[in-house]
Design an enzyme around this catalytic site. Structure first.
Site, PDB file in Angstrom:
ATOM      1  N   GLY A 438       0.937  -1.301   0.236  1.00  0.00           N
ATOM      2  CA  GLY A 438      -0.079  -0.390   0.048  1.00  0.00           C
ATOM      3  C   GLY A 438       0.719   1.280   0.002  1.00  0.00           C
ATOM      4  O   GLY A 438       1.529   0.599   0.551  1.00  0.00           O
ATOM      5  N   GLY A 440       0.382   6.225  -0.066  1.00  0.00           N
ATOM      6  CA  GLY A 440      -0.724   7.011   0.815  1.00  0.00           C
ATOM      7  C   GLY A 440      -0.060   8.103   0.478  1.00  0.00           C
ATOM      8  O   GLY A 440       0.817   8.124   1.291  1.00  0.00           O
ATOM      9  N   GLY A 441      -0.896   8.954   0.636  1.00  0.00           N
ATOM     10  CA  GLY A 441      -0.120  10.510   1.210  1.00  0.00           C
ATOM     11  C   GLY A 441       0.575  10.387   2.481  1.00  0.00           C
ATOM     12  O   GLY A 441       1.609  11.320   2.850  1.00  0.00           O
ATOM     13  N   GLY A 443       2.190   7.715   3.646  1.00  0.00           N
ATOM     14  CA  GLY A 443       3.673   6.469   3.979  1.00  0.00           C
ATOM     15  C   GLY A 443       3.433   5.552   2.788  1.00  0.00           C
ATOM     16  O   GLY A 443       2.608   5.426   2.154  1.00  0.00           O
ATOM     17  N   VAL A 445       3.638   0.951   3.057  1.00  0.00           N
ATOM     18  CA  VAL A 445       2.854   0.110   4.004  1.00  0.00           C
ATOM     19  C   VAL A 445       4.098  -1.563   3.132  1.00  0.00           C
ATOM     20  O   VAL A 445       3.430  -1.689   1.966  1.00  0.00           O
ATOM     21  CB  VAL A 445       1.635  -0.282   4.402  1.00  0.00           C
ATOM     22  CG1 VAL A 445       1.162  -1.157   5.286  1.00  0.00           C
ATOM     23  CG2 VAL A 445       1.180   0.540   5.622  1.00  0.00           C
ATOM     24  N   LYS A 459       3.991   0.220   7.972  1.00  0.00           N
ATOM     25  CA  LYS A 459       4.322   1.457   7.538  1.00  0.00           C
ATOM     26  C   LYS A 459       5.156   2.817   8.453  1.00  0.00           C
ATOM     27  O   LYS A 459       5.259   2.898   9.091  1.00  0.00           O
ATOM     28  CB  LYS A 459       2.449   2.462   8.164  1.00  0.00           C
ATOM     29  CG  LYS A 459       2.276   3.690   7.514  1.00  0.00           C
ATOM     30  CD  LYS A 459       0.841   4.120   8.813  1.00  0.00           C
ATOM     31  CE  LYS A 459       0.614   5.404   7.720  1.00  0.00           C
ATOM     32  NZ  LYS A 459      -0.658   5.999   8.009  1.00  0.00           N
ATOM     33  N   ASP A 556      -9.520  10.209   8.259  1.00  0.00           N
ATOM     34  CA  ASP A 556      -9.672  10.270   6.808  1.00  0.00           C
ATOM     35  C   ASP A 556     -10.341   8.695   6.852  1.00  0.00           C
ATOM     36  O   ASP A 556      -9.658   7.812   6.481  1.00  0.00           O
ATOM     37  CB  ASP A 556      -8.234   9.247   6.535  1.00  0.00           C
ATOM     38  CG  ASP A 556      -7.569   9.462   4.815  1.00  0.00           C
ATOM     39  OD1 ASP A 556      -8.906   9.543   3.749  1.00  0.00           O
ATOM     40  OD2 ASP A 556      -6.789   8.787   4.356  1.00  0.00           O
TER      41      ASP A 556
END
Length: 761
Positions: A438, A440-441, A443, A445, A459, A556
């Protein structure tokens, strides 16, 4: 020469002992006779001897004139024909003499076999059919020569005996009905055969059973000759005309091997050391002849010249050859050889002829430097290791590690692990790209495997500011104490790095987003199952808002942050945007963050994140469950891009069916659809104060689930009688059977997704 010296020494001794003049005269006369005989035996050529005839060089032991050759067998006559000087050996014109190969090239006579139309007979022509080299230094070269026959109906023989009874070889040449081409294979228009080694006599003849009397389309002549194989190149003109005989003017090149034949081998010649030993040069060597008995002479390695002459082999300057020494080296010529030297620091290798580093010199010069370098290196490593430990300790302190340890000591039941950076690097194979599950903004994973083969999700957060660093330890304490079945469990963290890393339990079956819109969409999940997953997610958020101390605002909330475990139970995840519910109003001001389509409009205007912001985002998730559409469509018309805006407009116009999928209409009870739509509408209210709490949302979803399980139950609070749906249709969602209890994750028969998914938004 050694014999002369010995004789002179003995003679001088006798002279000293001579008692009268008569004895002295006898001794001098004997000495002169001995010297004359020796000079005659070795036949040293006079400087006045002719060394060239025409364009051909005549090297010793060959010679032109009296006492100019080693023996009469090596005499060459220089004749003038048509104004041109040409060397001859007997009747054979000499083309070339080689000392290094011990060969002599001559022109041999071609034997012809032609049909005479006048006499109706086949007639043999040519100057010589036989050649006798017996008792001479010459042998026909079996390497360079081949017996060559030209013709269209010819069988020719070559004999090695003067009575023509010993057949050595022969070949047949025919043309037949096939066309003859230049360079065709042997036997078609011509043929060639080899001769035996050591051959010193040959006779060529034709078989009378083969003749050209009946041939009209080809030449009436056939040809046979022992000639140099490399000089022959077949042409069709050879069988159509007399071109073959005309090309060489009745002669063709042939190669002799010559040698000194008065001794059978070098061993015998060296042992006898007779006065006729031909290798006169001091730097020469004797080599056995390769074709017949005898020997030849050659200059020793590193010398060149004529080995048959005294001092004929002179030192050869190998440095003239660029290949003698490797590039970059210096060549030094020596007597009979050469030496290569290399620049300082390099050494010449005789084995591979290269300039290699002088390891001895290098080791001697650098050993002290290496010891100093190693000592300095270890000293530097120790200093850097101490600095690194200090940095790790400082990071650990900044991130609240000391506070976390104190809390863990006071609460012994706290199940939380503080991982080292080395442990997480090993678990992720040094953060290999294949381990990423994964991005994302906040970090990236990674999936990791720790001891006991336990799967974890690691993460690696993006950079955080100083204020967040100070609060990180407190947040870790809070998250580590959260133990709810619908919240991804934080099993540990790593604090000794600049940006802390979080370690969660690994959830294998993707996200709610995948289940509704993405790669798991084809799993045929029933609507009641989606409703159950939404209810479990609401319970998890309600726990964060109500039971955590202090409360935690997720920040979020979206379907991609609701993970599904192996039983498809909802797990709220990704607290990268989460904050603690602030006690100081100034702490409300923060940088707006989240995901487009889920963001609370009030939060975007005020930059104040509250529990009701999570409620708004959860309302968007309810719309995804209800409509099967994504929150934001960037490729559609501008007015239809926002799912929440479309939904609120439809509710305002009392026309919900425009946002519902076809399979939903009439598939579920009107009360269930109306109730879920009304709940989503309340969550999406523009003013946070009018929105329900997550507890109220969770309770309402629990009541709606009863509608899906017990279709006869009606919502008591519902007073509207007009159906919000129009028409009926069948769909792919299956209504779950009614039961007397809530469905659990163990009771639902869901397909398993073998692919793991973990999202960090």
């Amino acid at each position: 020469m050694e014999m002369i010296k010995l004789t002179v020494t003995i003679t001088c001794s006798l002279i000293l002992q001579a008692s009268n003049m008569e004895m002295l005269l006898q001794l001098v006369l004997g000495l002169l006779l001995l010297a004359a005989n020796y000079a005659s035996a070795i036949a040293i050529p006079s400087p006045q001897c002719q060394k060239q005839c025409g364009n051909v060089e005549i090297p010793y032991p060959f010679g032109i004139g009296v006492n100019c050759s080693l023996s009469v067998d090596f005499n060459i006559s220089c004749q003038v024909q048509e104004g041109i000087s040409k060397p001859f050996k007997g009747d054979f014109e000499v083309l070339d003499i080689s000392l290094s190969d011990s060969t002599m090239r001559v022109l041999n006579y071609i034997v012809t076999y032609c049909y005479n139309a006048t006499s109706n007979d086949m007639e043999v022509g040519g100057k010589y059919r036989k050649f006798d080299a017996r008792d001479t230094p010459y042998r026909f070269s079996d390497v360079h020569n081949k017996f060559t026959v030209i013709g269209c109906n010819t069988l020719a023989y070559i004999f090695d005996s003067d009575n023509d009874t010993v057949l050595q070889s022969g070949c047949v040449s025919t043309c037949g009905k096939l066309s003859v081409a230049d360079g065709s294979f042997s036997g078609m228009g011509y043929c060639q055969t080899v001769i035996p080694r050591g051959m010193d006599y040959y006779s060529a003849d034709f078989d009378i059973g083969f003749n050209t009397s009946q041939i009209s389309s080809f030449s009436r002549c056939s040809y046979a000759v022992l000639m140099e194989a490399a000089a022959f190149n077949f042409s069709t003109l050879y069988v159509n005309t007399t071109k073959f005989n005309d090309t060489y003017a009745g002669r063709a090149p042939m190669v002799f091997n010559w040698a000194i034949r008065n001794e059978t081998s070098c061993e015998v010649a060296k042992r006898n050391k007779t006065a006729s030993y031909a290798c006169l040069s001091g730097n020469s060597e004797c080599v056995d002849s390769t074709n017949g008995a005898g020997y030849v002479c050659t200059c020793s390695k590193g010398y060149q010249g004529n080995p048959y002459l005294p001092d004929g082999c002179q030192d050869y300057n190998e440095c003239k050859d660029s290949s003698s020494c490797p590039s970059g080296s210096i060549c030094h010529n020596t007597e009979g050889g050469y030496q290569c030297s290399c620049p300082a620091g390099r050494k010449f290798s005789d084995q591979n002829k290269t300039c290699n580093p002088d390891t001895g010199l290098i080791i001697g010069v650098t050993v002290g430097f290496v010891v100093l370098l190693i000592s300095s290196f270890f000293g530097y490593v120790i200093i850097q290791k101490r600095k690194l430990n200090k940095v790790k300790q400082e990071h650990f302190r900044q991130h609240g590690g000391l506070l976390l340890f104190e809390k863990m000591k006071s609460e012994r039941g706290l199940s939380f692990t503080v991982f080292t950076e080395a442990e997480l690097m090993q678990a992720t194979n040094n953060y290999d790209k294949s381990r990423i599950i994964g991005r994302g903004g906040h970090g990236t994973v990674y999936k990791g495997i720790v001891k006991d083969n336990m799967s974890i999700a690691i993460k690696r957060c993006s950079l955080i500011d100083e204020r967040q660093k100070k609060e990180f330890g407190q947040e870790m304490l809070i998250l580590s104490q959260i133990n709810h079945k619908n919240i991804v469990k934080l099993v540990g963290c790593c604090l000794e790095v600049e940006v802390p890393m979080l370690v969660y339990e690994f959830i294998p079956n993707g996200t709610l987003f995948d289940l509704i819109h993405g790669k798991n969409q084809a799993l045929q999940i029933s609507f009641s199952t989606l409703l159950r997953i939404a209810h479990e997610a609401a319970e998890g958020l309600h726990f964060l808002h109500s039971y955590a101390s202090p409360p935690i605002i997720h920040g979020d909330v979206k379907s991609a942050n609701i993970l599904l475990d192996h039983n498809y139970m909802a797990k709220v995840s990704d607290f990268g945007a989460s904050i603690l519910a602030p006690s100081d109003k100034e702490q409300y001001v923060t940088m707006v963050q989240g995901t487009c389509g889920y963001l609370d409009p009030e939060y975007m205007q005020t930059c104040q994140l509250t529990e009701k912001s999570d409620v708004y985002s959860f309302g968007v998730i309810l719309l995804e469950v209800l409509t099967g559409q994504e929150p934001l469509k960037l490729d559609g018309p501008e007015k239809q891009r926002s799912l929440s805006s479309n939904f609120l407009s439809a509710m305002k116009e009392n026309n919900l069916d425009v946002v519902l999928p076809t399979h939903m209409k009439g598939q579920e009870s009107n009360e269930l659809i109306r109730g879920l739509a009304e709940l989503a509408k309340q969550c999406l209210d523009m003013f946070g104060i009018n929105r329900p709490s997550m507890k109220e949302v969770a309770d309402e979803l629990g009541r709606l689930r009863k509608i899906s399980l017990h279709p006869w139950v009606r919502l008591e609070a519902e007073t509207e009688t007009q159906s919000l749906l129009s028409g009926t249709s069948t769909g792919r969602f299956d209504i779950e059977c009614a039961t007397t209890r809530y469905p659990t994750q163990e009771g639902e028969n869901l397909p398993m997704n073998p692919r793991s998914s973990y999202y960090a938004r």
